[in-house]
Design an enzyme around this catalytic site. Structure first.
Site, PDB file in Angstrom:
ATOM      1  N   TYR A  68      34.772  56.966  30.430  1.00  0.00           N
ATOM      2  CA  TYR A  68      34.317  55.997  31.425  1.00  0.00           C
ATOM      3  C   TYR A  68      33.954  54.679  30.734  1.00  0.00           C
ATOM      4  O   TYR A  68      33.870  54.607  29.506  1.00  0.00           O
ATOM      5  CB  TYR A  68      33.075  56.510  32.167  1.00  0.00           C
ATOM      6  CG  TYR A  68      31.804  56.330  31.370  1.00  0.00           C
ATOM      7  CD1 TYR A  68      30.957  55.252  31.622  1.00  0.00           C
ATOM      8  CD2 TYR A  68      31.473  57.189  30.334  1.00  0.00           C
ATOM      9  CE1 TYR A  68      29.815  55.063  30.868  1.00  0.00           C
ATOM     10  CE2 TYR A  68      30.339  57.012  29.587  1.00  0.00           C
ATOM     11  CZ  TYR A  68      29.506  55.948  29.851  1.00  0.00           C
ATOM     12  OH  TYR A  68      28.381  55.746  29.096  1.00  0.00           O
ATOM     13  N   LYS A  70      31.430  50.958  31.854  1.00  0.00           N
ATOM     14  CA  LYS A  70      30.722  50.135  32.830  1.00  0.00           C
ATOM     15  C   LYS A  70      30.935  48.690  32.446  1.00  0.00           C
ATOM     16  O   LYS A  70      30.911  48.349  31.261  1.00  0.00           O
ATOM     17  CB  LYS A  70      29.221  50.449  32.846  1.00  0.00           C
ATOM     18  CG  LYS A  70      28.886  51.756  33.509  1.00  0.00           C
ATOM     19  CD  LYS A  70      27.392  51.946  33.595  1.00  0.00           C
ATOM     20  CE  LYS A  70      27.055  53.287  34.233  1.00  0.00           C
ATOM     21  NZ  LYS A  70      25.589  53.511  34.235  1.00  0.00           N
ATOM     22  N   GLU A  71      31.159  47.862  33.462  1.00  0.00           N
ATOM     23  CA  GLU A  71      31.325  46.435  33.228  1.00  0.00           C
ATOM     24  C   GLU A  71      30.494  45.646  34.218  1.00  0.00           C
ATOM     25  O   GLU A  71      30.224  46.119  35.323  1.00  0.00           O
ATOM     26  CB  GLU A  71      32.793  46.021  33.294  1.00  0.00           C
ATOM     27  CG  GLU A  71      33.438  46.133  34.651  1.00  0.00           C
ATOM     28  CD  GLU A  71      34.892  45.693  34.674  1.00  0.00           C
ATOM     29  OE1 GLU A  71      35.444  45.323  33.622  1.00  0.00           O
ATOM     30  OE2 GLU A  71      35.476  45.712  35.760  1.00  0.00           O
ATOM     31  N   LYS A  83      37.460  34.870  37.187  1.00  0.00           N
ATOM     32  CA  LYS A  83      36.501  35.982  37.200  1.00  0.00           C
ATOM     33  C   LYS A  83      36.456  36.583  35.804  1.00  0.00           C
ATOM     34  O   LYS A  83      37.493  36.944  35.254  1.00  0.00           O
ATOM     35  CB  LYS A  83      36.928  37.039  38.210  1.00  0.00           C
ATOM     36  CG  LYS A  83      36.005  38.243  38.255  1.00  0.00           C
ATOM     37  CD  LYS A  83      36.534  39.203  39.298  1.00  0.00           C
ATOM     38  CE  LYS A  83      35.697  40.432  39.445  1.00  0.00           C
ATOM     39  NZ  LYS A  83      36.256  41.297  40.488  1.00  0.00           N
TER      40      LYS A  83
END
Length: 159
Positions: A68, A70-71, A83
């Site tokens: 996994y 996370k950002e 973005k």
């Protein structure tokens, strides 16, 4: 060691329509609908799609590494259609990268097409620089292509 890689993808959809999808959370929905086998599943940990939003991506079974990442969305600039996200946990951070920042910039080409510029910036200890040589923008390019096709096939017909 600090580096950057970038690639342009032409999408046959107007820039404004592509930006509407890329700027917030819709891109994660497209991944969940069409690319789960390749990219995994995306869930919102916090936020509404603006700066400060945190996403967790759980990679498909069999993906090497921690499974996994996370950002956090660090920049959403409507004026230049840019973005930026930064990995804060898992993924490349788990294998030694000090910084892994990715961005999409939507650049108008003409009234019916645009360029999606995908960029990865990274920092890693010089002792681990061989890992940096394996970085690519291929997944981001594929996402831009699939999203462009999805937008084109699902947009409201215009007269």
């Amino acid at each position: 060691m600090h580096g950057q890689i970038s690639q342009d993808v032409v999408v046959e959809v107007p820039a404004a329509e592509v930006w509407d999808v890329f700027r917030g959370l819709e891109l994660g929905n497209i991944i969940n609908k069409l690319l789960q086998d390749v990219m995994g599943t995306v869930e919102v940990v916090q936020g509404d799609g603006g700066p400060g939003t945190i996403l967790k991506v759980t990679f498909p079974p069999g993906t090497p590494g921690v499974g996994y990442m996370k950002e956090i969305f660090t920049k959403v600039d409507d004026e230049i259609r840019l973005k930026e996200t930064e990995m804060i946990e898992g993924g490349y951070k788990a294998i030694g990268f000090d910084l892994y920042r990715s961005s999409f910039q939507i650049i108008e080409k003409d009234g019916e097409s645009c360029i999606v510029r995908t960029t990865v910036e990274y920092e890693i200890d010089d002792k681990l620089q061989r890992r940096a040589s394996k970085l690519t923008t291929k997944t981001m390019e594929m996402l831009a292509e699939v999203a462009g096709k999805y937008i084109k096939e699902n947009r409201c017909p215009t007269k």
